[in-house]
Motif scaffolding. Structure first.
Motif, PDB file in Angstrom:
ATOM      1  N   GLN A 197       2.357   0.607   2.224  1.00 10.51           N
ATOM      2  CA  GLN A 197       1.802   1.742   0.715  1.00 10.51           C
ATOM      3  C   GLN A 197       1.641   0.390   0.040  1.00 10.51           C
ATOM      4  OE1 GLN A 197       3.911   4.201  -2.173  1.00 10.51           O
ATOM      5  NE2 GLN A 197       3.778   5.510  -0.556  1.00 10.51           N
ATOM      6  N   LEU A 198       0.340  -0.108  -0.455  1.00  8.94           N
ATOM      7  CA  LEU A 198      -0.102  -0.444  -1.100  1.00  8.94           C
ATOM      8  C   LEU A 198      -0.839  -0.407  -2.115  1.00  8.94           C
ATOM      9  CD1 LEU A 198      -0.780  -3.641   2.008  1.00  8.94           C
ATOM     10  CD2 LEU A 198       0.472  -3.080   0.065  1.00  8.94           C
ATOM     11  N   LYS A 199      -1.096  -0.845  -3.264  1.00  7.05           N
ATOM     12  CA  LYS A 199      -2.075  -1.280  -4.578  1.00  7.05           C
ATOM     13  C   LYS A 199      -3.606  -0.586  -3.740  1.00  7.05           C
ATOM     14  CE  LYS A 199       1.082  -1.329  -8.096  1.00  7.05           C
ATOM     15  NZ  LYS A 199       0.807  -0.574  -9.389  1.00  7.05           N
ATOM     16  N   TYR A 200      -4.422  -0.137  -4.101  1.00  9.42           N
ATOM     17  CA  TYR A 200      -5.794  -0.496  -3.503  1.00  9.42           C
ATOM     18  C   TYR A 200      -7.150   0.748  -4.350  1.00  9.42           C
ATOM     19  CZ  TYR A 200      -9.629  -1.544  -0.286  1.00  9.42           C
ATOM     20  OH  TYR A 200     -10.451  -2.438   0.809  1.00  9.42           O
ATOM     21  N   SER A 201      -7.868  -0.511  -4.588  1.00 12.47           N
ATOM     22  CA  SER A 201      -9.300   0.532  -5.387  1.00 12.47           C
ATOM     23  C   SER A 201     -10.183  -0.492  -5.753  1.00 12.47           C
ATOM     24  CB  SER A 201      -8.565   1.143  -6.769  1.00 12.47           C
ATOM     25  OG  SER A 201      -8.571  -0.247  -7.680  1.00 12.47           O
ATOM     26  N   PRO A 202     -11.060   0.388  -5.796  1.00 14.37           N
ATOM     27  CA  PRO A 202     -12.124  -1.619  -5.941  1.00 14.37           C
ATOM     28  C   PRO A 202     -11.665  -2.450  -7.396  1.00 14.37           C
ATOM     29  CG  PRO A 202     -13.452   1.424  -6.376  1.00 14.37           C
ATOM     30  CD  PRO A 202     -11.762   1.222  -6.661  1.00 14.37           C
ATOM     31  N   CYS A 203     -10.818  -2.139  -7.900  1.00 11.72           N
ATOM     32  CA  CYS A 203     -10.124  -3.136  -8.822  1.00 11.72           C
ATOM     33  C   CYS A 203      -8.802  -3.631  -7.772  1.00 11.72           C
ATOM     34  CB  CYS A 203     -10.314  -2.764 -10.148  1.00 11.72           C
ATOM     35  SG  CYS A 203     -11.347  -1.525 -11.136  1.00 11.72           S
ATOM     36  N   ARG A 204      -8.145  -3.187  -7.495  1.00  4.86           N
ATOM     37  CA  ARG A 204      -7.037  -3.663  -7.176  1.00  4.86           C
ATOM     38  C   ARG A 204      -8.139  -3.944  -5.108  1.00  4.86           C
ATOM     39  NH1 ARG A 204      -3.382  -4.378 -10.198  1.00  4.86           N
ATOM     40  NH2 ARG A 204      -2.898  -3.355 -12.598  1.00  4.86           N
ATOM     41  N   ARG A 205      -8.104  -5.408  -4.745  1.00 12.50           N
ATOM     42  CA  ARG A 205      -8.137  -5.509  -3.398  1.00 12.50           C
ATOM     43  C   ARG A 205      -8.246  -6.488  -2.641  1.00 12.50           C
ATOM     44  NH1 ARG A 205     -15.217  -5.282  -3.605  1.00 12.50           N
ATOM     45  NH2 ARG A 205     -14.119  -5.537  -1.252  1.00 12.50           N
ATOM     46  N   ALA A 206      -7.509  -7.588  -3.368  1.00 13.49           N
ATOM     47  CA  ALA A 206      -6.906  -9.082  -2.861  1.00 13.49           C
ATOM     48  C   ALA A 206      -5.811  -9.171  -2.426  1.00 13.49           C
ATOM     49  CB  ALA A 206      -6.185 -10.055  -4.209  1.00 13.49           C
ATOM     50  N   ILE A 207      -4.547  -7.784  -1.919  1.00 16.48           N
ATOM     51  CA  ILE A 207      -3.552  -7.780  -0.637  1.00 16.48           C
ATOM     52  C   ILE A 207      -4.369  -7.116   0.391  1.00 16.48           C
ATOM     53  CG2 ILE A 207      -1.620  -7.029  -0.492  1.00 16.48           C
ATOM     54  CD1 ILE A 207      -0.878  -7.917  -3.573  1.00 16.48           C
ATOM     55  N   ALA A 208      -4.607  -6.412  -0.114  1.00 12.06           N
ATOM     56  CA  ALA A 208      -4.747  -5.354   1.407  1.00 12.06           C
ATOM     57  C   ALA A 208      -6.127  -5.404   1.764  1.00 12.06           C
ATOM     58  CB  ALA A 208      -5.534  -3.336   0.692  1.00 12.06           C
ATOM     59  N   ASP A 209      -7.049  -6.688   0.781  1.00 17.74           N
ATOM     60  CA  ASP A 209      -8.747  -7.262   1.690  1.00 17.74           C
ATOM     61  C   ASP A 209      -7.808  -8.822   2.059  1.00 17.74           C
ATOM     62  OD1 ASP A 209      -9.963  -4.612   0.982  1.00 17.74           O
ATOM     63  OD2 ASP A 209     -11.141  -6.054   0.193  1.00 17.74           O
ATOM     64  N   GLY A 210      -7.159  -9.249   1.824  1.00 14.34           N
ATOM     65  CA  GLY A 210      -6.623 -10.639   2.196  1.00 14.34           C
ATOM     66  C   GLY A 210      -6.478 -11.012   3.858  1.00 14.34           C
ATOM     67  N   ALA A 211      -6.470 -12.329   4.416  1.00 13.57           N
ATOM     68  CA  ALA A 211      -5.832 -12.506   5.222  1.00 13.57           C
ATOM     69  C   ALA A 211      -4.366 -12.008   6.023  1.00 13.57           C
ATOM     70  CB  ALA A 211      -6.346 -14.030   5.525  1.00 13.57           C
ATOM     71  N   PRO A 212      -3.353 -12.592   4.827  1.00 11.78           N
ATOM     72  CA  PRO A 212      -2.433 -12.171   5.564  1.00 11.78           C
ATOM     73  C   PRO A 212      -2.161 -10.867   5.901  1.00 11.78           C
ATOM     74  CG  PRO A 212      -2.363 -13.080   3.492  1.00 11.78           C
ATOM     75  CD  PRO A 212      -3.586 -12.684   3.855  1.00 11.78           C
ATOM     76  N   PHE A 213      -2.721  -9.524   5.491  1.00 12.44           N
ATOM     77  CA  PHE A 213      -2.213  -8.351   5.702  1.00 12.44           C
ATOM     78  C   PHE A 213      -3.804  -7.745   6.628  1.00 12.44           C
ATOM     79  CE2 PHE A 213       0.208  -7.891   2.185  1.00 12.44           C
ATOM     80  CZ  PHE A 213       1.303  -7.094   2.236  1.00 12.44           C
ATOM     81  N   ALA A 214      -4.207  -8.640   6.944  1.00 12.54           N
ATOM     82  CA  ALA A 214      -5.799  -8.535   7.810  1.00 12.54           C
ATOM     83  C   ALA A 214      -4.511  -8.291   9.621  1.00 12.54           C
ATOM     84  CB  ALA A 214      -6.431  -9.417   7.887  1.00 12.54           C
ATOM     85  N   GLU A 215      -4.054  -9.041   9.459  1.00 16.39           N
ATOM     86  CA  GLU A 215      -3.280 -10.020  10.945  1.00 16.39           C
ATOM     87  C   GLU A 215      -2.112  -9.165  11.065  1.00 16.39           C
ATOM     88  OE1 GLU A 215      -0.414 -13.673  12.338  1.00 16.39           O
ATOM     89  OE2 GLU A 215      -1.248 -13.647  10.683  1.00 16.39           O
TER      90      GLU A 215
END
Length: 337
Positions: A197-215
């Motif tokens: 469960q991650l904060k995700y919006s047009p403004c908060r994207r750094a974590i969910a769109d980042g390489a560590p979580f992509a893996e």
């Protein structure tokens, strides 16, 4: 997709082992306790009619703080709505404050007693706010009074085996912590975390769109997008009167400043700002479900309209329009807390 008020919300697989959950899920934090009971019953009933089957219900409150009773209200709401237990999936939180003095089993049993059911389909482990707050002695993580991830994974495996929980996930954990507990979970005979469960919006994207979580996502972990409206700010309530979530990176003022721009994009698309944010969260390929709260049936129906917006505009075009509002890029570590 037809009329919003009668559309069926599609379902997506939660992780590789979890159930099929509705692409939209209904939260309870600061919701049912602010509603007329009859309105709450009507809203939950309509959510089920629309195809929503996942409800996030938890014991909100840390010992010593004021309690919130939305989970107790939920138990009465589903009874009044005439919903059988098999008609919905229940997600609960397990808090790590005070763990292991507060064992997981005790927490879940008490939470289920309050929610009026025998089991949780999904248990979400609460925040670990700092990597220094975990211990993995065999692999050199932090020392001291910290959460032992191996012990935690073992207890979760026991809860799954007993049927008290179906599956489990984590809330706003770092990629490193998820990788570590997944390894321990597999060793304990568990399928491991199915969702973050991650904060995700047009403004908060750094974590969910980042390489560590992509893996992690490529390995089968799903995301449940939360805080998609930033406590209502992105829906136009720039001065919320209720408690809202934490502000990682201290970017809330930038998010408030983004709200008029997102509203302008929504107007261009003949949609509401809430629909734009819901559609954006749905556009992430790892999103199994978007979690939101609603205190009016109209809010629920409007948010469901985000599905039709995504179909009409397309993920790539929508995401391109929202690039200017990326507030936490370069501020928040994409690995997570």
């Amino acid at each position: 997709m037809g009329d919003i008020d009668s559309m069926t919300v599609p379902r997506r697989r939660l992780g590789v082992e979890g159930p099929y959950v509705s692409a939209l899920s209904l939260g309870s934090w600061h919701t049912y306790d602010r509603m007329d009971f009859h309105d709450a019953v009507d809203m939950v009933s309509h959510a089920v009619e629309l195809g929503i089957n996942l409800f996030d219900v938890a014991v909100y409150g840390i010992p010593g703080h004021k309690q919130v009773f939305t989970d107790v209200l939920f138990s009465a709401i589903v009874r009044a709505a005439g919903l059988a237990r098999e008609e919905y999936l229940l997600s609960t939180k397990v808090w790590l404050e005070g763990y292991p003095a507060r064992p997981l089993r005790e927490q879940v049993e008490r939470a289920m007693f309050r929610a009026g059911t025998e089991y949780a389909d999904l248990a979400i482990l609460g925040d670990i706010r700092d990597i220094r707050d975990i211990r993995d002695d065999a692999h050199g993580a932090a020392d001291g009074a910290a959460v032992d991830l191996e012990q935690l994974a073992g207890e979760l495996a026991e809860l799954e085996e007993s049927g008290l929980i179906g599956h489990w996930g984590v809330n706003n954990w770092s990629a490193q912590a998820i990788t570590t507990i997944r390894r321990h979970a597999v060793e304990a005979g568990s399928a491991g975390p199915q969702v973050a469960q991650l904060k995700y919006s047009p403004c908060r994207r750094a974590i969910a769109d980042g390489a560590p979580f992509a893996e992690l996502f490529s390995a089968g972990l799903s995301m449940q997008a939360s805080d998609v409206l930033e406590g209502g700010i992105l829906a136009g309530k720039v001065a919320p009167t209720r408690e809202i979530g934490r502000d990682p990176g201290g970017v809330r003022e930038r998010i408030i400043a983004s709200a008029p721009g997102i509203a302008a994009v929504a107007a261009e698309l003949d949609a509401s700002a809430a629909q734009v944010c819901v559609a954006f969260a749905l556009s992430h390929p790892a999103t199994a479900s978007v979690l939101f709260g609603a205190t009016r049936r109209e809010q629920l129906v409007d948010n469901v309209g985000g599905l039709r917006l995504l179909d009409r505009v397309g993920a790539s075009a929508l995401r391109a329009r929202l690039v200017p509002f990326f507030a936490d890029g370069g501020v928040v570590d994409p690995s997570g807390p």
